[in-house]
Write a protein that holds these residues in place. Structure first.
Motif, mmCIF file in Angstrom:
data_model
loop_
_atom_site.group_PDB
_atom_site.id
_atom_site.type_symbol
_atom_site.label_atom_id
_atom_site.label_comp_id
_atom_site.label_asym_id
_atom_site.label_seq_id
_atom_site.Cartn_x
_atom_site.Cartn_y
_atom_site.Cartn_z
ATOM 1 N N THR A 92 21.949 26.462 9.992
ATOM 2 C CA THR A 92 21.453 26.934 9.376
ATOM 3 C C THR A 92 20.125 28.495 8.348
ATOM 4 O OG1 THR A 92 19.611 26.165 10.721
ATOM 5 C CG2 THR A 92 20.638 24.625 9.166
ATOM 6 N N ASP A 93 19.920 29.116 9.692
ATOM 7 C CA ASP A 93 19.487 30.532 9.513
ATOM 8 C C ASP A 93 20.736 31.375 9.067
ATOM 9 O OD1 ASP A 93 17.808 32.180 9.536
ATOM 10 O OD2 ASP A 93 16.485 31.799 10.744
ATOM 11 N N PRO A 94 20.967 32.154 8.350
ATOM 12 C CA PRO A 94 22.183 32.730 8.226
ATOM 13 C C PRO A 94 21.246 34.505 8.985
ATOM 14 C CG PRO A 94 21.879 32.065 6.440
ATOM 15 C CD PRO A 94 20.650 31.437 7.135
ATOM 16 N N SER A 95 20.487 34.606 8.807
ATOM 17 C CA SER A 95 19.716 35.598 9.143
ATOM 18 C C SER A 95 19.274 35.574 10.877
ATOM 19 C CB SER A 95 18.221 36.185 8.731
ATOM 20 O OG SER A 95 16.900 35.334 9.028
ATOM 21 N N THR A 96 19.487 34.678 11.796
ATOM 22 C CA THR A 96 19.553 34.736 13.085
ATOM 23 C C THR A 96 20.704 35.595 13.688
ATOM 24 O OG1 THR A 96 17.688 33.639 13.220
ATOM 25 C CG2 THR A 96 18.813 33.428 14.655
ATOM 26 N N ILE A 97 20.856 36.217 14.320
ATOM 27 C CA ILE A 97 21.769 36.607 15.300
ATOM 28 C C ILE A 97 21.085 35.822 16.774
ATOM 29 C CG2 ILE A 97 23.473 38.568 16.377
ATOM 30 C CD1 ILE A 97 22.355 40.200 14.449
ATOM 31 N N GLY A 98 22.340 35.018 17.468
ATOM 32 C CA GLY A 98 22.747 34.326 18.961
ATOM 33 C C GLY A 98 23.271 35.515 19.229
ATOM 34 N N ILE A 99 22.785 35.038 21.243
ATOM 35 C CA ILE A 99 23.773 35.773 21.693
ATOM 36 C C ILE A 99 24.128 34.721 23.049
ATOM 37 C CG2 ILE A 99 23.425 37.621 23.412
ATOM 38 C CD1 ILE A 99 21.736 39.363 21.970
ATOM 39 N N CYS A 136 28.326 38.128 19.981
ATOM 40 C CA CYS A 136 27.012 38.221 18.989
ATOM 41 C C CYS A 136 27.038 37.389 18.242
ATOM 42 C CB CYS A 136 26.383 39.345 18.699
ATOM 43 S SG CYS A 136 25.735 40.622 19.962
ATOM 44 N N ILE A 137 27.175 36.079 17.492
ATOM 45 C CA ILE A 137 27.200 34.655 16.369
ATOM 46 C C ILE A 137 26.229 34.819 15.295
ATOM 47 C CG2 ILE A 137 27.613 32.570 16.485
ATOM 48 C CD1 ILE A 137 29.254 34.044 18.904
ATOM 49 N N VAL A 138 26.869 34.751 14.586
ATOM 50 C CA VAL A 138 25.881 34.859 12.888
ATOM 51 C C VAL A 138 26.249 33.635 12.269
ATOM 52 C CG1 VAL A 138 25.137 36.700 13.045
ATOM 53 C CG2 VAL A 138 27.341 36.225 11.512
ATOM 54 N N SER A 139 25.989 32.643 11.661
ATOM 55 C CA SER A 139 26.286 32.273 10.327
ATOM 56 C C SER A 139 27.406 32.363 9.657
ATOM 57 C CB SER A 139 25.865 31.280 9.091
ATOM 58 O OG SER A 139 25.770 30.645 8.116
#
Length: 307
Positions: A196-203, A124-127
């Motif tokens: 560019t979007d700190p609120s999104t969590i990437g998987i 799980c990745i974030v800014s």
């Protein structure tokens, strides 16, 4: 004297026929050898591209045959290719399900062989600028019902990525629930979007970033960080774990995925030969070196210098 000359002529004619039948670049034997040169075609999940390129190199440095040809696709396209007999060998982040395996069994008159030779995970990745510092497994599950505390998006690299199927199966989601995932076109676009979007969590699959010492991993993770996943273990203790070789091996990390070699053509020995390599110490050491968890932990190599 004439008789001797005739005998010599006959001998030279016979030798000429024998040499013509055996030699030369256009001989029948060499053409046959070219035709029987074995090539193993393997379709590989895109997230495992670097990993499998290293296995191809290691295998071909040791064995003359078969020659390995890799092609890289999303998981859905690979499974479709197996079912439609476009390819007979593949590397996936999952086993074929009962319906898929049953279809191939009927079609080929034997069940496909599936070999888990490594373990991967989903990270799980974030800014780096995100206020989110951890992700509760319960919040991730609740997100898909629309009742969770997460205010941002959960995003994957594309709509056909194996992460979609993994999440669907891991949390027993309906098609409608899993459609809440936000999908980009590829992993590069996803990572740029996360910056560019700190609120999104990437998987994403951990295999993308498992080689912690490589320059490519450092470039991919620039401006990003990996979140620990929080959950309650079997004895009621709260755990906050990041994906790593150790946490996958001990099964402490809760989002673990297999790496599976699927062989749907048992008539050719080439697939079996490659499987044998994958499970030998050299193949398993390469899994270990890449930062993933091998199916069989290889023994340590000890070099003794006598000079």
């Amino acid at each position: 004297m004439r008789m001797k000359n005739k005998v010599h002529i006959v001998i030279w004619l016979v030798l000429g026929v024998m040499l013509t039948s055996c030699g030369g670049p256009s001989s029948k034997n060499e053409k046959t050898a070219d035709k029987t040169q074995d090539t193993l075609h393997i379709w590989v999940d895109t997230s495992l591209a670097l990993f499998m390129k290293e296995h191809k190199k290691a295998f071909e440095n040791t064995y003359n045959e078969p020659s390995i040809q890799l092609q890289f696709y999303d998981e859905a396209l690979i499974v479709d290719g197996l079912l439609k007999n476009k390819v007979s060998c593949a590397v996936l982040h999952r086993n074929l399900n009962e319906k898929e395996a049953g279809h191939l069994k009927v079609k080929e008159d034997f069940p496909p062989k599936q070999y888990t030779f490594a373990k991967d995970a989903y990270a799980c990745i974030v800014s780096s600028s995100s206020a989110v510092d951890k992700l509760a497994l319960s919040d991730l599950e609740a997100y898909f019902s629309g009742k969770g505390a997460l205010s941002g998006r959960i995003a994957v690299e594309n709509s056909h990525a194996q992460a979609v199927q993994f999440i669907k199966n891991r949390f027993s989601l309906s098609n409608e629930q899993v459609s809440r995932l936000y999908a980009k076109n590829n992993v590069q676009e996803l990572l740029e979007y996360l910056r560019t979007d700190p609120s999104t969590i990437g998987i994403i699959p951990f295999s993308y970033i498992s080689d912690q010492e490589s320059e490519s991993t450092a470039a991919m993770m620039k401006g990003l960080r990996v979140l620990p996943v929080v959950y309650t273990d079997s004895i009621g203790k709260t755990q906050a774990i990041k994906p790593s070789q150790q946490s996958i091996a001990t099964r402490q990390y809760p989002l673990i995925s297999p790496v599976v070699f699927v062989n749907c053509n048992m008539e050719k020995k080439s697939g079996t030969n490659f499987v044998n390599y994958l499970f030998k110490p050299r193949g398993q050491r390469l899994v270990l070196k890449f930062g993933l968890c091998p199916a069989i932990f290889p023994g340590r190599e000890v070099n003794i210098h006598t000079d």
